[in-house]
Design a protein around this motif. Structure first.
Motif, mmCIF file in Angstrom:
data_model
loop_
_atom_site.group_PDB
_atom_site.id
_atom_site.type_symbol
_atom_site.label_atom_id
_atom_site.label_comp_id
_atom_site.label_asym_id
_atom_site.label_seq_id
_atom_site.Cartn_x
_atom_site.Cartn_y
_atom_site.Cartn_z
ATOM 1 N N UNK A 84 35.399 30.803 49.298
ATOM 2 C CA UNK A 84 35.492 29.415 49.721
ATOM 3 C C UNK A 84 35.747 29.306 51.221
ATOM 4 N N UNK A 85 36.108 30.435 51.847
ATOM 5 C CA UNK A 85 36.378 30.436 53.271
ATOM 6 C C UNK A 85 37.784 30.003 53.639
ATOM 7 N N UNK A 86 38.622 29.813 52.632
ATOM 8 C CA UNK A 86 39.997 29.404 52.900
ATOM 9 C C UNK A 86 40.942 30.049 51.885
ATOM 10 N N UNK A 87 42.231 29.913 52.145
ATOM 11 C CA UNK A 87 43.242 30.407 51.206
ATOM 12 C C UNK A 87 43.393 29.350 50.116
ATOM 13 N N UNK A 88 42.954 29.680 48.910
ATOM 14 C CA UNK A 88 43.029 28.706 47.815
ATOM 15 C C UNK A 88 44.366 28.772 47.086
ATOM 16 N N UNK A 89 44.856 30.002 46.850
ATOM 17 C CA UNK A 89 46.125 30.179 46.152
ATOM 18 C C UNK A 89 46.911 31.294 46.827
ATOM 19 N N UNK A 90 48.195 31.055 47.043
ATOM 20 C CA UNK A 90 49.088 32.086 47.575
ATOM 21 C C UNK A 90 50.161 32.383 46.545
ATOM 22 N N UNK A 91 50.371 33.662 46.250
ATOM 23 C CA UNK A 91 51.421 34.097 45.334
ATOM 24 C C UNK A 91 52.431 34.924 46.130
ATOM 25 N N UNK A 92 53.701 34.562 46.031
ATOM 26 C CA UNK A 92 54.739 35.311 46.740
ATOM 27 C C UNK A 92 56.057 35.174 45.998
ATOM 28 N N UNK A 93 56.864 36.217 46.067
ATOM 29 C CA UNK A 93 58.199 36.153 45.499
ATOM 30 C C UNK A 93 59.126 35.390 46.433
ATOM 31 N N UNK A 94 60.301 35.047 45.911
ATOM 32 C CA UNK A 94 61.285 34.339 46.727
ATOM 33 C C UNK A 94 62.618 35.067 46.655
ATOM 34 N N UNK A 95 62.961 35.722 47.758
ATOM 35 C CA UNK A 95 64.281 36.325 47.888
ATOM 36 C C UNK A 95 65.088 35.402 48.775
ATOM 37 N N UNK A 96 64.997 35.627 50.078
ATOM 38 C CA UNK A 96 65.582 34.656 50.998
ATOM 39 C C UNK A 96 64.760 33.373 51.016
ATOM 40 N N UNK A 111 44.757 24.742 55.623
ATOM 41 C CA UNK A 111 44.054 24.490 54.367
ATOM 42 C C UNK A 111 44.956 23.636 53.472
ATOM 43 N N UNK A 112 44.946 22.321 53.685
ATOM 44 C CA UNK A 112 45.901 21.423 53.019
ATOM 45 C C UNK A 112 45.881 21.468 51.494
ATOM 46 N N UNK A 113 44.762 21.855 50.919
ATOM 47 C CA UNK A 113 44.662 21.860 49.453
ATOM 48 C C UNK A 113 45.073 23.186 48.823
ATOM 49 N N UNK A 114 45.577 24.099 49.620
ATOM 50 C CA UNK A 114 46.025 25.387 49.088
ATOM 51 C C UNK A 114 47.181 25.186 48.110
ATOM 52 N N UNK A 115 47.210 26.030 47.081
ATOM 53 C CA UNK A 115 48.290 25.999 46.087
ATOM 54 C C UNK A 115 49.203 27.195 46.329
ATOM 55 N N UNK A 116 50.483 26.943 46.421
ATOM 56 C CA UNK A 116 51.464 28.013 46.639
ATOM 57 C C UNK A 116 52.277 28.194 45.362
ATOM 58 N N UNK A 117 52.253 29.407 44.828
ATOM 59 C CA UNK A 117 52.946 29.722 43.576
ATOM 60 C C UNK A 117 54.068 30.712 43.879
ATOM 61 N N UNK A 217 37.143 31.562 44.554
ATOM 62 C CA UNK A 217 38.426 31.232 45.162
ATOM 63 C C UNK A 217 39.065 32.481 45.774
ATOM 64 N N UNK A 218 39.852 32.281 46.813
ATOM 65 C CA UNK A 218 40.585 33.367 47.452
ATOM 66 C C UNK A 218 42.049 33.280 47.059
ATOM 67 N N UNK A 219 42.517 34.260 46.311
ATOM 68 C CA UNK A 219 43.914 34.331 45.901
ATOM 69 C C UNK A 219 44.604 35.423 46.707
ATOM 70 N N UNK A 220 45.631 35.069 47.443
ATOM 71 C CA UNK A 220 46.381 36.011 48.272
ATOM 72 C C UNK A 220 47.682 36.350 47.562
#
Length: 259
Positions: A84-96, A111-117, A217-220
């Motif tokens: 899609x040429x953009x970051x569609x979904x970002x997956x990251x853990x949460x420590x701090x 990329x305003x429509x990106x989803x952060x999980x 989609x690009x999932x990071x």
């Protein structure tokens, strides 16, 4: 804290003060409580405080985030690997919370429509809403290091995270082993947690629907750690040994029987 972390810190000239793991973060016996006491007692004492230091998410907003965006935007879409040429979904853990907060700010600006999980271990209090944590049960606990806490760090912005996925230790270890065996990536438990949460989200109807499907989609997926800090941990030793029943082990056993 693992033995590897302690040895590394001592090699750098640090003094290590062990605190009870079970001590609540607000108590004087916790790692944070002891640090605050020592800051007052040691002349010139400073606490870098990754939990509340704005430089933590800033490093990811202006460093890690732009690096990810540039890599995605400069990778062309092909017929065999659509993009899609953009970051569609970002997956990251949460420590701090600094990593997920900072990267989210960067990618949502481009990329305003990106989803952060966000990925949070069962037993941790970081994920919101609070109802999500009630599913863990009062006795829920986790061994995985680096993500999850019994308090909400000041640098974590919940409004930067669209959805949360809760994971447990067993699926974290399984996912970490999968990364080691199939991708050659020697990662720790928190990376396993993030991968496990990402795969579950990407393969459920709820996750796929909110992303509008996964094709092109690009999932990071952020893998935040390496195995260096955990090689003395029992879970890694068990993971590395395996059960001895792999297909390769069976093949070798048969070959060795032949004259």
């Amino acid at each position: 804290m693992s033995l590897e972390k302690e040895i590394t810190l001592r090699a750098l000239g640090a003094e290590i003060i062990r605190t009870p793991t079970e001590a609540p973060s607000e108590s004087e016996e916790s790692n944070i409580g002891v640090a605050k006491r020592l800051q007052k007692l040691i002349p010139g004492g400073v606490i870098l405080d990754q939990y509340n230091n704005p430089a933590n998410p800033d490093a990811h907003e202006f460093g890690t985030g732009p690096e990810i965006i540039e890599a995605i935007e400069n990778t062309p879409s092909t017929t065999s690997r659509l993009s899609s040429g953009k970051v569609d979904v970002l997956f990251a853990g949460a420590g701090t919370g600094g990593t997920i907060t900072g990267i989210s700010r960067a990618i949502k600006r481009h990329h305003p429509n990106s989803i952060v999980v966000g990925i949070d271990p069962k037993g941790s209090l970081i994920a919101r809403p609070e109802e999500l944590n009630k599913l863990d049960g009062e006795s829920a606990s986790y061994v995985v290091e680096g993500i999850g806490y019994d308090f909400i760090p000041g640098v974590l912005s919940h409004d930067q995270v669209d959805q949360w996925v809760k994971t447990d230790d067993n699926e974290a270890w399984a996912a970490a082993r999968k990364l080691m065996r199939t991708e050659g990536l020697l990662v720790g438990g928190s990376s396993g947690s993030v991968l496990a949460g990402a795969l579950r989200w990407l393969t459920t109807e709820e996750g796929m629907m909110s992303a509008g499907g996964v094709e092109g989609k690009n999932a990071v997926i952020i893998l935040p750690d390496g195995i260096r800090n955990y090689m003395s941990k029992p879970w890694f030793a068990e993971l590395a040994r395996g059960d001895g029943q792999s297909e390769l082990a069976k093949q070798i056993a048969e070959l060795l029987k032949k004259p």
